[in-house]
Design an enzyme around this catalytic site. Structure first.
Site, PDB file in Angstrom:
ATOM      1  N   ARG A  15     -28.363 -22.487   3.438  1.00  0.00           N
ATOM      2  CA  ARG A  15     -28.310 -22.918   4.834  1.00  0.00           C
ATOM      3  C   ARG A  15     -27.276 -24.020   5.104  1.00  0.00           C
ATOM      4  O   ARG A  15     -26.992 -24.329   6.247  1.00  0.00           O
ATOM      5  CB  ARG A  15     -29.720 -23.369   5.286  1.00  0.00           C
ATOM      6  CG  ARG A  15     -30.615 -22.170   5.563  1.00  0.00           C
ATOM      7  CD  ARG A  15     -31.837 -22.590   6.325  1.00  0.00           C
ATOM      8  NE  ARG A  15     -32.857 -23.136   5.441  1.00  0.00           N
ATOM      9  CZ  ARG A  15     -33.809 -23.978   5.851  1.00  0.00           C
ATOM     10  NH1 ARG A  15     -33.846 -24.392   7.095  1.00  0.00           N
ATOM     11  NH2 ARG A  15     -34.704 -24.417   4.990  1.00  0.00           N
ATOM     12  N   LYS A  22     -25.450 -27.847  -2.826  1.00  0.00           N
ATOM     13  CA  LYS A  22     -26.185 -28.628  -1.822  1.00  0.00           C
ATOM     14  C   LYS A  22     -26.378 -30.093  -2.217  1.00  0.00           C
ATOM     15  O   LYS A  22     -26.163 -30.990  -1.398  1.00  0.00           O
ATOM     16  CB  LYS A  22     -27.549 -27.988  -1.543  1.00  0.00           C
ATOM     17  CG  LYS A  22     -28.363 -28.818  -0.562  1.00  0.00           C
ATOM     18  CD  LYS A  22     -29.507 -28.059   0.072  1.00  0.00           C
ATOM     19  CE  LYS A  22     -30.719 -27.997  -0.809  1.00  0.00           C
ATOM     20  NZ  LYS A  22     -31.888 -27.483  -0.082  1.00  0.00           N
ATOM     21  N   TYR A 103     -36.639 -33.680  -6.744  1.00  0.00           N
ATOM     22  CA  TYR A 103     -35.686 -32.706  -6.204  1.00  0.00           C
ATOM     23  C   TYR A 103     -34.388 -33.423  -5.835  1.00  0.00           C
ATOM     24  O   TYR A 103     -34.416 -34.483  -5.206  1.00  0.00           O
ATOM     25  CB  TYR A 103     -36.225 -32.063  -4.926  1.00  0.00           C
ATOM     26  CG  TYR A 103     -37.367 -31.086  -5.117  1.00  0.00           C
ATOM     27  CD1 TYR A 103     -37.795 -30.703  -6.377  1.00  0.00           C
ATOM     28  CD2 TYR A 103     -38.009 -30.548  -4.001  1.00  0.00           C
ATOM     29  CE1 TYR A 103     -38.838 -29.809  -6.531  1.00  0.00           C
ATOM     30  CE2 TYR A 103     -39.052 -29.652  -4.146  1.00  0.00           C
ATOM     31  CZ  TYR A 103     -39.468 -29.286  -5.410  1.00  0.00           C
ATOM     32  OH  TYR A 103     -40.490 -28.412  -5.545  1.00  0.00           O
ATOM     33  N   GLY A 104     -33.279 -32.815  -6.207  1.00  0.00           N
ATOM     34  CA  GLY A 104     -31.971 -33.395  -5.875  1.00  0.00           C
ATOM     35  C   GLY A 104     -31.650 -33.388  -4.396  1.00  0.00           C
ATOM     36  O   GLY A 104     -30.724 -34.060  -3.953  1.00  0.00           O
ATOM     37  N   GLU A 154     -48.147 -21.975  -1.386  1.00  0.00           N
ATOM     38  CA  GLU A 154     -46.850 -21.912  -0.699  1.00  0.00           C
ATOM     39  C   GLU A 154     -47.035 -21.281   0.678  1.00  0.00           C
ATOM     40  O   GLU A 154     -47.887 -20.406   0.865  1.00  0.00           O
ATOM     41  CB  GLU A 154     -45.860 -21.099  -1.537  1.00  0.00           C
ATOM     42  CG  GLU A 154     -45.301 -21.870  -2.714  1.00  0.00           C
ATOM     43  CD  GLU A 154     -44.690 -23.197  -2.306  1.00  0.00           C
ATOM     44  OE1 GLU A 154     -43.669 -23.211  -1.603  1.00  0.00           O
ATOM     45  OE2 GLU A 154     -45.265 -24.249  -2.677  1.00  0.00           O
ATOM     46  N   ASN A 169     -46.883 -30.647   0.313  1.00  0.00           N
ATOM     47  CA  ASN A 169     -46.299 -30.933  -0.997  1.00  0.00           C
ATOM     48  C   ASN A 169     -44.864 -31.422  -0.849  1.00  0.00           C
ATOM     49  O   ASN A 169     -44.035 -30.763  -0.228  1.00  0.00           O
ATOM     50  CB  ASN A 169     -46.328 -29.642  -1.836  1.00  0.00           C
ATOM     51  CG  ASN A 169     -45.635 -29.805  -3.171  1.00  0.00           C
ATOM     52  OD1 ASN A 169     -45.664 -30.890  -3.765  1.00  0.00           O
ATOM     53  ND2 ASN A 169     -45.021 -28.733  -3.651  1.00  0.00           N
ATOM     54  N   ARG A 315      -8.926 -51.481   1.025  1.00  0.00           N
ATOM     55  CA  ARG A 315      -9.120 -50.301   0.163  1.00  0.00           C
ATOM     56  C   ARG A 315      -9.528 -50.736  -1.241  1.00  0.00           C
ATOM     57  O   ARG A 315      -9.524 -51.913  -1.571  1.00  0.00           O
ATOM     58  CB  ARG A 315      -7.845 -49.475   0.166  1.00  0.00           C
ATOM     59  CG  ARG A 315      -7.618 -48.798   1.534  1.00  0.00           C
ATOM     60  CD  ARG A 315      -6.303 -48.070   1.572  1.00  0.00           C
ATOM     61  NE  ARG A 315      -6.181 -47.164   0.440  1.00  0.00           N
ATOM     62  CZ  ARG A 315      -5.016 -46.782  -0.091  1.00  0.00           C
ATOM     63  NH1 ARG A 315      -3.878 -47.248   0.397  1.00  0.00           N
ATOM     64  NH2 ARG A 315      -4.990 -45.962  -1.113  1.00  0.00           N
ATOM     65  N   ARG A 422      19.750 -59.997   3.564  1.00  0.00           N
ATOM     66  CA  ARG A 422      19.978 -59.187   4.751  1.00  0.00           C
ATOM     67  C   ARG A 422      21.430 -59.415   5.163  1.00  0.00           C
ATOM     68  O   ARG A 422      22.051 -60.386   4.716  1.00  0.00           O
ATOM     69  CB  ARG A 422      19.028 -59.588   5.881  1.00  0.00           C
ATOM     70  CG  ARG A 422      19.259 -61.017   6.323  1.00  0.00           C
ATOM     71  CD  ARG A 422      18.268 -61.501   7.352  1.00  0.00           C
ATOM     72  NE  ARG A 422      18.667 -62.793   7.827  1.00  0.00           N
ATOM     73  CZ  ARG A 422      17.821 -63.778   8.150  1.00  0.00           C
ATOM     74  NH1 ARG A 422      16.520 -63.609   8.034  1.00  0.00           N
ATOM     75  NH2 ARG A 422      18.276 -64.920   8.587  1.00  0.00           N
TER      76      ARG A 422
END
Ligand code: UD1
Ligand code: CA
Length: 447
Positions: A15, A22, A103-104, A154, A169, A315, A422
């Protein structure tokens, strides 16, 4: 007891509609996977196993950048969450202690919540992290019975009655490592999705006479990201929390909703951050500084009393010492600017060292790149760099030396000297008047 983390990140994340795995999509400048690793790090894990599949090489790179000691486990076919955890078995055969599955794609679990799970493990064989969902949707439902967690069903396999339950869950599970793998060995894929569900281990454990319980947390902690829209909501949630935390730490945000933090931004108290400032990763700012509007900072350190911006860009490798001033449209990269030095307008300072109290005139550029190599510019203390000086690196300007405005400096300037590089000025008497007359006459003739 020692803890091993097992972080699941093999899924493709259909998705997200992306080439990137993901778990590598970013929140506050860090991949979701790193957020999960940071949560887990609070338990001081003895081992961390990352289960990767889609884009495993990229996932490994991101994981090792945060923790070089992680163990990678490959799940080449995504057959379900139990199958994913099973891939970590070899990495943990000799491990004695608890295994915690994260879970990642669930980046916001608080360390306190994981500590509560560890505590609950002292009295129960399996601990599952659950939450009361405002809209339970497609989450797995936790089924309680006689003070125990009895099983997880589930969504796809649930009855209407089970779907009406709101205790859900999160996916986070803790159990003794060998117990976990023994339970996983017993999981089959006889369900609507044809997947090996990690959630099935609860029913199996209860049938074996083991105990199971639920630790509850707030729904915002267990937010799982599945789409770009959810990623953007998660970013917004992170920023809201970061702004509030920063205010509680004593930082003055004049327009908090316009300031964006990275996952690791550190700002000292009594610092003022004006509107529309963006912090990239790895920024530390000491107390009592002012970061003015529309500045962008990443990979830099700003010391006490410094003033940055408006419209400044710091930076990676920019190191500003105390009371340094960096003004509008100034870019600083990989450069140490010593105490009290000023770079106030329209300058590029890259690969340079600037001594204390030196003044860098408007439009100064360190020409650090020859097309192939980068070179260093060194400016001593109390130096005065005239406006629009090009410092062609490698080059050194000594203490208390000066450069004339518009100079292109290619050779070192000894301490105390003035370098003028210069073309010399020549005035031609009355020349301008004569030239104008000629030009106007030409215009009148229409040529
Ligand atoms: C899972 C839970 C569900 C819970 C929900 C919470 C199962 C069977 N279901 O459902 O009870 O409410 O999470 O968000 O566990 N993954 C792999 N390999 C696989 C499958 C998944 O590594 O073969 C990883 C994914 O990359 C992801 C995580 O496991 O990080 C969760 O997988 P996902 O497919 O999103 O599970 P859900 O269907 O959301
Ligand atoms: Ca999910």
């Amino acid at each position: 007891m020692a803890t091993a983390l097992i972080i699941l990140g093999a899924g493709m994340g259909t998705r997200m509609n992306s080439d990137l795995p993901k778990v590598l999509h970013q929140i506050a400048g860090a991949p979701m996977l790193v957020h999960a690793m940071k949560s887990g790090a609070a338990l001081e894990p003895a081992r961390t196993v990352i289960v990767a599949g889609h884009g495993a090489d990229l996932v490994e790179k991101a994981a090792r950048a945060f923790d070089p000691d992680v163990t990678m486990a490959l799940q080449s076919e995504q057959l379900g969450t139990a199958h994913a955890v099973a891939q970590a078995k070899d990495a943990l055969v000799d491990f004695e202690g608890d295994a915690l599955v994260l879970y990642g794609d669930t980046p916001f679990i608080r360390p306190e919540t994981l500590a509560a799970m560890t505590a609950a493990r002292l009295t129960h064989d399996i601990v599952v992290l659950g939450f009361e969902a405002a809209d339970p949707g497609r989450y797995g439902r936790l089924i309680l019975k006689d003070d125990q967690l009895d099983r997880i069903v589930e969504f796809k396999d649930s009855s209407d009655e089970e779907r009406s339950l709101s205790l859900c869950n999160s996916g986070v599970i803790a159990a003794e490592s060998s117990t976990l793998f023994s339970l996983i060995d017993a999981v089959d894929n006889d369900n609507t999705a044809g997947e090996y569900y990690l959630t099935d281990i609860i029913g199996i454990a209860r049938a074996r006479g083991l105990t199971a319980t639920v630790v509850r947390c707030d729904e915002t902690e267990t937010l799982g990201i599945n789409s770009r829209a959810e990623l953007a909501s998660a970013e917004a949630l992170f920023q809201a929390k970061a702004r509030q935390a920063s205010q509680e730490d004593g930082v003055n945000l004049t327009a908090p909703e316009t300031v964006f933090f990275a996952h690791d931004t550190v700002i000292g108290r009594d610092t003022v951050v004006e509107p529309n400032v963006v912090f990239g990763p790895n920024v530390t700012i000491e107390s009592g500084t002012i970061i003015r509007a529309f500045s962008h900072l990443e990979g830099c350190h700003v010391s006490k009393g410094a003033v940055v911006g408006p419209y400044a860009r710091l930076r990676p490798g920019a190191e500003l010492a105390e009371n340094v001033k960096v003004g509008n449209f100034v870019e600083i990269k990989n450069a140490q600017v010593a105490a009290g030095a000023k770079v106030n307008h329209l300058s590029y300072i890259g690969d340079a060292t600037i001594g204390a109290r030196s003044n860098i005139g408007a439009g100064t550029i360190t020409c650090n790149y020859d097309g192939v190599f980068k070179h260093h510019t060194t400016i001593g203390e109390d130096a005065f760099i005239g406006s629009n000086t090009m410092l062609v690196a490698p080059v050194t300007v000594g203490n208390a030396a000066m450069t004339g405005s518009g100079s292109v400096v290619t050779r070192n300037v000894p301490a105390g000297d003035l370098a003028v590089a210069r073309a010399k000025q020549e005035n031609k008497t009355g020349f301008a008047v004569r030239l104008f007359e000629k030009l106007r006459a030409r215009k009148q003739k229409g040529s």
